[in-house]
Design a protein around this motif. Structure first.
Motif, mmCIF file in Angstrom:
data_model
loop_
_atom_site.group_PDB
_atom_site.id
_atom_site.type_symbol
_atom_site.label_atom_id
_atom_site.label_comp_id
_atom_site.label_asym_id
_atom_site.label_seq_id
_atom_site.Cartn_x
_atom_site.Cartn_y
_atom_site.Cartn_z
ATOM 1 N N ALA A 233 8.289 -0.993 -2.723
ATOM 2 C CA ALA A 233 8.144 0.025 -1.678
ATOM 3 C C ALA A 233 9.501 0.602 -1.286
ATOM 4 C CB ALA A 233 7.451 -0.585 -0.464
ATOM 5 N N LEU A 234 10.515 -0.258 -1.215
ATOM 6 C CA LEU A 234 11.878 0.196 -0.906
ATOM 7 C C LEU A 234 12.360 1.191 -1.960
ATOM 8 C CD1 LEU A 234 14.682 -0.008 0.522
ATOM 9 C CD2 LEU A 234 15.101 -2.034 -0.898
ATOM 10 N N LYS A 235 12.162 0.848 -3.214
ATOM 11 C CA LYS A 235 12.601 1.734 -4.296
ATOM 12 C C LYS A 235 11.838 3.057 -4.261
ATOM 13 C CE LYS A 235 13.984 -2.168 -7.169
ATOM 14 N NZ LYS A 235 13.677 -2.998 -8.357
ATOM 15 N N HIS A 236 10.557 2.986 -3.909
ATOM 16 C CA HIS A 236 9.767 4.207 -3.798
ATOM 17 C C HIS A 236 10.306 5.095 -2.679
ATOM 18 C CE1 HIS A 236 6.346 6.869 -3.944
ATOM 19 N NE2 HIS A 236 6.069 6.629 -2.668
ATOM 20 N N ALA A 237 10.603 4.493 -1.536
ATOM 21 C CA ALA A 237 11.147 5.271 -0.421
ATOM 22 C C ALA A 237 12.450 5.951 -0.822
ATOM 23 C CB ALA A 237 11.360 4.366 0.793
ATOM 24 N N ARG A 238 13.299 5.215 -1.536
ATOM 25 C CA ARG A 238 14.565 5.801 -1.990
ATOM 26 C C ARG A 238 14.326 6.948 -2.962
ATOM 27 N NH1 ARG A 238 17.794 0.504 -2.962
ATOM 28 N NH2 ARG A 238 17.162 0.966 -5.086
ATOM 29 N N GLU B 74 0.810 -1.215 0.000
ATOM 30 C CA GLU B 74 0.000 0.000 0.000
ATOM 31 C C GLU B 74 0.846 1.269 0.000
ATOM 32 O OE1 GLU B 74 -3.370 0.316 -0.097
ATOM 33 O OE2 GLU B 74 -3.515 -1.850 -0.362
ATOM 34 N N TYR B 75 2.043 1.183 0.529
ATOM 35 C CA TYR B 75 2.852 2.370 0.828
ATOM 36 C C TYR B 75 3.095 3.266 -0.383
ATOM 37 C CZ TYR B 75 7.132 5.031 1.752
ATOM 38 O OH TYR B 75 8.067 6.017 1.841
ATOM 39 N N ARG B 76 3.446 2.676 -1.510
ATOM 40 C CA ARG B 76 3.834 3.514 -2.653
ATOM 41 C C ARG B 76 2.645 4.050 -3.430
ATOM 42 N NH1 ARG B 76 5.206 0.253 -7.760
ATOM 43 N NH2 ARG B 76 4.296 -1.815 -7.421
ATOM 44 N N TYR B 77 1.432 3.697 -3.010
ATOM 45 C CA TYR B 77 0.258 4.168 -3.726
ATOM 46 C C TYR B 77 -0.484 5.264 -2.962
ATOM 47 C CZ TYR B 77 1.105 0.183 -6.725
ATOM 48 O OH TYR B 77 1.687 -0.713 -7.595
ATOM 49 N N ARG B 78 0.194 5.905 -2.040
ATOM 50 C CA ARG B 78 -0.435 7.023 -1.336
ATOM 51 C C ARG B 78 0.573 8.156 -1.194
ATOM 52 N NH1 ARG B 78 0.817 8.071 3.877
ATOM 53 N NH2 ARG B 78 2.069 6.577 5.060
ATOM 54 N N GLU B 79 0.054 9.330 -0.904
ATOM 55 C CA GLU B 79 0.920 10.478 -0.652
ATOM 56 C C GLU B 79 1.434 10.375 0.777
ATOM 57 O OE1 GLU B 79 1.895 12.910 -2.649
ATOM 58 O OE2 GLU B 79 0.771 12.200 -4.400
ATOM 59 N N SER B 80 2.737 10.244 0.933
ATOM 60 C CA SER B 80 3.319 10.159 2.272
ATOM 61 C C SER B 80 4.287 11.322 2.464
ATOM 62 C CB SER B 80 4.048 8.826 2.452
ATOM 63 O OG SER B 80 5.066 8.676 1.478
ATOM 64 N N VAL B 81 4.716 11.507 3.706
ATOM 65 C CA VAL B 81 5.638 12.591 4.038
ATOM 66 C C VAL B 81 7.015 11.981 4.252
ATOM 67 C CG1 VAL B 81 6.147 14.493 5.602
ATOM 68 C CG2 VAL B 81 3.758 13.867 5.124
ATOM 69 N N PRO B 82 7.924 12.126 3.276
ATOM 70 C CA PRO B 82 9.243 11.506 3.411
ATOM 71 C C PRO B 82 10.115 12.236 4.424
ATOM 72 C CG PRO B 82 9.138 12.803 1.401
ATOM 73 C CD PRO B 82 7.757 12.821 1.983
ATOM 74 N N ASN B 83 10.955 11.470 5.088
ATOM 75 C CA ASN B 83 11.917 12.031 6.030
ATOM 76 C C ASN B 83 13.294 11.490 5.665
ATOM 77 O OD1 ASN B 83 13.499 12.856 8.147
ATOM 78 N ND2 ASN B 83 12.435 11.645 9.718
#
Length: 605
Positions: free
Chosen positions: A354-359, A325-334
């Motif tokens: 999801a890992l690649k999205h976080a990066r 679910e993580y990469r399909y929503r607007e999140s606030v990166p830190n």
């Protein structure tokens, strides 16, 4: 998905292909097949049963060849059937197997139908075979490079052509594929285990790689078509690790392997230090101010447990996300967050994505807890902790989960130390408790006879409720997941404090309520929740610590764990829940190791 094996050799490679499929059976599948180059023609055999049935067909037909591909399929597009089983042919010239999902298959299917191709299956895979045939101009390697640029989605493919003997071409994008290097022969597979006993010289293909396998060479180009050299690694796959021994099922075997698996995972840990997670970990741990955990399924529940540990011990805020679910929503990166992925196989597609999205959002501090040192997850993350659970064959994870918990507890301690929040006294006490875990788990496993008697009651039910509080709520979630996965009993888990907010409406005498009841600070609150269940006629099945002062009575069944284990209690309390699920499934006669509709490694989205 789920498993690929391919080979070019100067010997009959049918036994190699079949053995490879057998080694990948633990991943789960609903059909299988083999295709070979035989005297200038393509021949294949497919089955909607097990690999043993496929082998019987091949033995009867005498199918043999020097070039071939094989596959175990877990259905995505199209039901399990012979026509949907891999390998797929195109005009008796191209043979292909595929893991992954082609997202633009409908558009390509329409285009190829217009070009005169007739589709025999409902799969997205057949589209790739016809596309390669449509583009084929005499060189399969070049054709595949052109064809994959038309594909949208994730894939690993192995393909050969009637007109080019002793040649197999592979390509990967978002799904794992490895090369096995031999003497005068070469191999492809989705997992190094498939080639155990055949070769231990392995090349891990990178994203976008296309590989040309011939008898005397392995030629690789990257996503830009440039020739590249990939490192050949010696990988000792576990060729004998899947022996069942005296156990009835692999799941039972793996439950009882947990003391050894925990000991192996903690071997060499004599003090707490960030370097347990890799060079440079201390610097990273000093910099980060939060943790983001990404995982799916059982690994997600391990992450939820880790949140309690890290926040309580290291005082660092933790967010746990379902990777799919993580990469399909607007999140606030830190950018100062430590991104932690958890995966048994290290190839879980959703978690890798999801890992690649976080990066891509600028979060570059990455760490994985994984059971496979050579996996994509380990290669993609800067830091890692390898659990040593060994090969886990049962689809329902057991020893992989508890070893993940052990590693995550070490992470909590290491983060605390790097922040100056772990005293020497506390460190010594935690290490002592960790080292005692194998003995403590062995004592819990001795409760199996009592749990069997409960399972006989559960086998007659169709619904169950699991309750836990605080640190043990994720363990209740894991217990419910295990029961539903392998016994097909509908099970839900809730924090016990949520009973009055809805779940209590479900409680009747026909609804067994499993309660995780360690003797911690929430025990009195939990007892009140249990009384709410009894007041509505619910049957309680309580896993309690020896000193929790919960006694058996009418409608209250109690099994006592030998000791209270403080913050490590979740690792002990999940073991009887595993045994309860296993013996309930056994009593119901389900396929414990290969539950319906599930695969071991989810390598597509």
């Amino acid at each position: 998905m789920c498993g690929i094996v391919g080979a070019v050799a100067q010997r009959n490679i049918t036994p190699v292909l079949l053995e490879g499929l057998k080694r990948l059976e633990y991943r789960g599948y609903d059909s299988c097949g083999v295709a070979l180059h035989v005297d200038g023609h393509l021949q294949r055999s497919r089955s909607t049963s097990r690999v043993a049935d496929l082998q019987a067909q091949i033995d009867q037909s005498g199918l043999a060849g020097f070039t071939g591909i094989a596959h175990t399929r877990w259905a995505t597009h199209g039901a399990p059937s012979s026509s949907n089983a891999h390998p797929h042919f195109s005009r008796e010239r191209i043979a292909l197997v595929h893991n992954g999902i082609i997202e633009n298959h409908e558009e390509l299917r329409a285009e190829l139908t217009q070009a005169g191709y007739v589709f025999e299956s409902q799969t997205d895979t057949e589209v790739i075979a016809h596309l390669i045939d449509h583009l084929y101009s005499g060189d399969l390697f070049e054709t595949v490079q052109v064809a994959i640029k038309r594909l949208t989605g994730a894939f690993a493919i192995a393909v050969f052509c009637r007109d080019e003997p002793h040649r197999v071409v592979g390509a990967r994008q978002g799904s794992p594929l490895i090369v096995g290097v031999g003497q005068g022969e070469n191999f492809l597979a989705s997992d190094a285990m498939a080639l155990a006993g055949t070769t231990d010289q392995i090349i891990y293909l990178e994203e976008g790689d296309v590989v040309d396998l011939q008898l005397q060479k392995v030629w690789i180009v990257d996503s830009e078509g440039k020739s590249v050299q990939r490192e050949v690694k010696t990988v000792h796959a576990h060729s004998g690790a899947a022996e069942l021994g005296p156990y009835r099922h692999y799941m039972q075997k793996e439950i009882f392997e947990q003391p050894r698996a925990i000991a192996d995972t903690l071997e060499g840990v004599i003090s707490i230090m960030p370097e347990l997670f890799g060079d440079g970990a201390y610097k990273v741990f000093k910099q980060i101010d939060s943790v983001l955990i990404l995982a799916c399924g059982t690994s997600y529940y391990a992450g939820l447990t880790a949140k309690y540990w890290i926040e309580a011990i290291a005082k660092i805020p933790v967010n746990v996300e379902i990777a799919s679910e993580y990469r399909y929503r607007e999140s606030v990166p830190n950018p100062n967050s430590l991104v932690v992925t958890i995966s048994q196989s290290g190839e879980t597609a959703d978690t890798l994505a999801a890992l690649k999205h976080a990066r891509s959002l600028g979060m570059l501090h990455t760490l994985t807890v994984c059971n496979v040192a050579t996996s994509a997850m380990v290669r993609e993350c800067a830091l890692s902790y390898i659990t040593h659970a060994g090969v886990e064959v049962g689809v329902a994870s057991t020893k992989a989960f508890t070893t993940q918990l052990a590693a995550l507890f070490l992470l909590a301690l290491s983060l605390a130390q790097s922040k100056g929040r772990l005293s020497e006294t506390d460190e010594a006490e935690h290490i002592r408790a960790l080292r005692h875990l194998p003995v403590a788990i062995s004592a819990v496993l001795a409760l199996e006879p009592q749990i069997i008697s409960w399972a006989e009651e559960f086998a007659r039910k169709e619904n169950a409720l699991f309750l836990g509080r605080g640190l043990h709520y994720p363990i209740a979630l894991e217990g419910a997941l295990k029961l539903k996965e392998i016994s097909y009993i509908h099970a839900e888990a809730y924090p016990a404090g949520e009973l009055k907010h809805g779940p209590l409406a479900l409680v009747t005498k026909e609804m067994p309520v499993v309660t995780v009841a360690p003797n911690d600070t929430l025990i009195e609150k939990l007892k009140s929740n249990m009384q709410e269940v009894r007041a509505r006629g619910g049957e309680l099945y309580v896993f309690a610590d020896a000193d929790s002062r919960i006694t058996s009575s009418e409608g209250v069944h109690v099994i006592r764990l030998p000791e209270h284990y403080g913050q490590l209690s979740p690792i002990l309390h999940v073991v009887p829940l595993q045994l309860l699920a296993y013996h309930t499934a056994l009593a119901r006669g389900t396929d414990v190791d290969k539950p319906r509709n599930l695969a071991k490694s989810v390598t597509v989205e």
